[in-house]
Design an enzyme around this catalytic site. Sequence first.
Site, mmCIF file in Angstrom:
data_model
loop_
_atom_site.group_PDB
_atom_site.id
_atom_site.type_symbol
_atom_site.label_atom_id
_atom_site.label_comp_id
_atom_site.label_asym_id
_atom_site.label_seq_id
_atom_site.Cartn_x
_atom_site.Cartn_y
_atom_site.Cartn_z
ATOM 1 N N GLU A 38 10.197 62.015 58.211
ATOM 2 C CA GLU A 38 9.325 62.366 59.379
ATOM 3 C C GLU A 38 8.937 63.852 59.669
ATOM 4 O O GLU A 38 9.273 64.518 60.579
ATOM 5 C CB GLU A 38 9.808 61.672 60.861
ATOM 6 C CG GLU A 38 9.904 60.061 60.908
ATOM 7 C CD GLU A 38 10.354 59.425 62.069
ATOM 8 O OE1 GLU A 38 11.056 60.048 62.709
ATOM 9 O OE2 GLU A 38 9.447 58.390 62.287
ATOM 10 N N GLU A 68 13.093 51.891 56.952
ATOM 11 C CA GLU A 68 13.361 51.735 58.123
ATOM 12 C C GLU A 68 13.018 50.125 58.677
ATOM 13 O O GLU A 68 11.687 50.141 58.531
ATOM 14 C CB GLU A 68 13.292 52.774 59.264
ATOM 15 C CG GLU A 68 14.029 53.888 59.080
ATOM 16 C CD GLU A 68 13.854 55.082 60.208
ATOM 17 O OE1 GLU A 68 13.156 54.707 61.195
ATOM 18 O OE2 GLU A 68 14.024 56.342 59.630
HETATM 19 C C1 GAL Z 1 12.215 56.510 63.231
HETATM 20 C C2 GAL Z 1 13.112 57.625 62.974
HETATM 21 C C3 GAL Z 1 14.467 57.434 62.981
HETATM 22 C C4 GAL Z 1 14.628 57.018 64.603
HETATM 23 C C5 GAL Z 1 13.946 55.691 64.486
HETATM 24 C C6 GAL Z 1 13.799 55.020 66.068
HETATM 25 O O1 GAL Z 1 10.932 56.881 63.302
HETATM 26 O O2 GAL Z 1 12.765 57.902 61.414
HETATM 27 O O3 GAL Z 1 14.986 58.680 63.082
HETATM 28 O O4 GAL Z 1 14.261 58.047 65.403
HETATM 29 O O5 GAL Z 1 12.692 55.816 64.310
HETATM 30 O O6 GAL Z 1 15.160 54.857 66.583
#
Ligand code: GAL
Length: 992
Positions: free
Chosen positions: A423, A502
Amino acid sequence: MPSALSAYVSDPTPWHGALRPARSWLHSDAPSRSLNGSWRFRLSPTAAVAAEFSAEDFDDRGWDSIPVPAHWVLEGDGAHGRPAYTNIQFPFPIDPPHVPDENPTGDYRRHFDVPAEWSDAERVVLRFDGVESLFRVWVNGVEIGTASGSRLAHEFDVTAAVRPGDNVVAVRVHQWSAASYLEDQDQWWLPGIFRDVTLLARPAGGIEDVWLRTGYDGGRGRVETEVTAGAAAFPVTLRIPELGVERVWETAADVAPVDVPEVAPWSAEQPRLYDVTVSSAAESIALRIGFRTVEIRGDRFLVNGRRVVFHGMNRHEAHPERGRVFDEAHARADLARMKRFNVNAIRTSHYPPHPRLLDLADELGFWVVLECDLETHGFDKVGWAGNPTDDPAWRAACLDRIERTVERDKNHPGVVMWSLGNEAGTGANLAAMSAWVHARDPERPVHYEGDHTGDYTDVYSRMYSTVPETEQIGTDGSTAPLLGCTPAQGARQRTRPFLLCEYAHAMGNGPGALDQYEELVHRHPRLHGGFVWEWRDHGILATAPDGTPYHAYGGDFGEVVHDGNFVMDGMVLSDDVPTPGLYEFKAVVQPVRFAFDGDQLDITNLRHSADTSDLRFCWRVEFDGVPVEAGELDTPPLAAGESGRVPLPAIAVAADAETWLTVEAVLATDTAWAPAGHQVATAQLDRSVRRPVPPVRPRSGWRPGEGTLTLGIAEFTGGSLTRLAGRAVTGPRLELFRAPTDNDEGTADRLEGSDASAEGISSAELWRRDGLDRLVARRIGVEHATDALRTVDRVSAADSALSVTVESVWSIEDGELELRVEIEPARGWPTVWPRIGVHFGLPDGAAPVDGADWFGTGPLESYPDSLRAARTSRFSATVNDLSVDYARPQETGHRSRFRRLTLTSGGTGALRIDALPDTRGRRPGFTLARHTPQQLARAAHPFELPESTTSHLFVDAAQHGLGSRACGPDVWPEFALRPEARTIRLRITAGD
Ligand code: GAL
């Protein structure tokens, strides 16, 4: 005019002095001294304090002491400031590269001894493995240098400053610096020297760095060696004793690849390592290598020629007392836990972990995506204006970070991909970082999720894409638009391997739909799985005003800006307890798949490369959850990717009980992460004969009635239940509310293709708006018939015209007490409901209800979109153990589809409740808890819940799914609970 000091703190490239080039973190036999331990420490509120403490003769006797490694905010019981949590927000004004004058600054000092023999050393080096965020070093009053890059290693040449005997090192650490703009990861801000400090004697003729790049091809191994050393180090010898390899190189130019005819490959499943030494006359380096080749072929990501599917976790360094300080025993236990839960991959979100972690990952077996320490997410707020990843002023800083990342960890076989960061928008500096990696390590692909259009990365990566969107990414010929891409860019992205860096945001109770994502991986080989967000909660152990320990999250330390409990989104709670979500993950990604076909069982080995010879296949039969028979299946080993068919045992089927056959794959022998017998995969087959459900007996002769009545074991006053089998009981009362989960409170993606959830408004908000948490009832009628009582209530909320009619019929059927509740919503309810159920209160009494014994699904809670870990059997638990201690109290404890529930008191049966299926064969679930949903919803932490000795029983005809809307898609329509008419039918008897 900026002062010299502020210029240094706000310098994007603050490396000055005797910094050495980045190199591998090596296990060397050259002398070294750990400078971990107790240091003198002083904290100042600003960076503008004189640096007089760096002088050799400075008197630090008035200072505190602090351990190194540690974060100063976690030491000294609040005397050194407090931790702060933000996700995206910068906790200081967005004014790059400047930071506020209020900049906590920690001065550290200690004495150390340099042995006399070290005078032979060519160089003495002082290594810092991690300091947050900017630091400046002096030795014996001589300024050595400055550096930043919190989760990266820095080595300084201190040869000229040290002397045999006593020396003094002084380090000044600023919490905020220009580097903070590059370190805006979603985590606690935790300043200090938090990783090891080591003094190294670098011998003349020593080996500065070594890189063993291995390859594997059909049984053959290759080692390409890069040695960084002066001419005096040669000859250099490479030895792999187990393979009989000994190669001597006379000069750096001689260093040639070594081919080994027969080796075992390294994989996350069979992490075969070989001990290697690389030695000169003066120094010997010990490494452990694994043979493997990483490659991208078309849209496949392959290791040793076989496709890898990541069943991964995003792993932060988080410890409830130590923060990001590495605790090897804790980390090893954590990785072993991952293995037990079928996790095969780690993304080191969002920075390189302590270097030892990668040794452990190589040894236990994980595919690792190693991420650079880089995130500039806070620039999103200003439309990415001034984003460091696209500003030439920060180019050197970005390159320095990736170089330190790759150089430090390049030797690890487990590292199969480099990630530029997280990010950080997109920009030229990221492209330059990628180019640097490609030039340095052409083998391993470069990952960075923010490169949506795939301009400078090798794999296509996304976070939190929905199931349909992910499916479109995997579908050949699909022209569905991809985030941020033109059709042509989208087409290019579809030619690459895809991974979810993620997905499945594991905040609080959830996530749902893990199985839907997993399904896609088997249908679309371009999809290579992903990494759950995230492995563990980052709670910090704190004490409530009343002395109760709890795990603190954002806002608990009085932060000016914070992001609450968004830091509690792990599959493992802060105190290492795996959540039901992790059990669900384990079941969903199990590497062996079972399919029942008549009297046959199909077994498929879904592993990357390991066969199943390490597993035993067992079966057992249970009648209503009681084991009656067990045995082992004779299963020949299946190669990876292979399926086999074995006959199922001929088993007895009960006439008056449910018959369930369970098969399991268990470890045949002990491993480094689990004992023999550990269950790796399981499945169940329902072999029950169909038994008729007693039909609802029509009754007539209803007449209005009031007053007191006894029906079997039930006593009523005014039509309301007062006692069951002599014990006080209230209810049934309609309950439509559940204490909102973090996902219920989320506003990320709405329910796909449905009007049930609203853009930007959480389900919880709608539930509160409709008053589901504050329903009141009006009794419309009470009627009696022979052996029966009927009440009708109209239930609704203040200032709402929406209502539900609840008809409860108590009767004696077949000599037993039956309760039938008909729940019927009036027209017009606009949204989803959290649950459709009834609530019974079981107040404390002589023999209070404090546990449950049930035949149904368990052992843990389950919800409609998280049912894969639930098996059908008989279970028991205390009321406290039926709930999960989520960091923020919320819905917990629902056991789906129960058949029989015995409420127990001190282990003895008090009331037995049999659930009859409804006309569509659906069975209710139950929750037994100490608190009502309304009480749970009011508490921000477990310690805020009122003391309770009452037990509350909820019998739910249905529950809403979980989804992962805290940061991802809402509940899938199939599992979303729309207001609808439901029936609950229970038979209630006294005792067991
Ligand atoms: C993503 C980010 C993580 C964390 C997650 C939400 O966007 O990369 O670091 O913030 O969201 O918990």
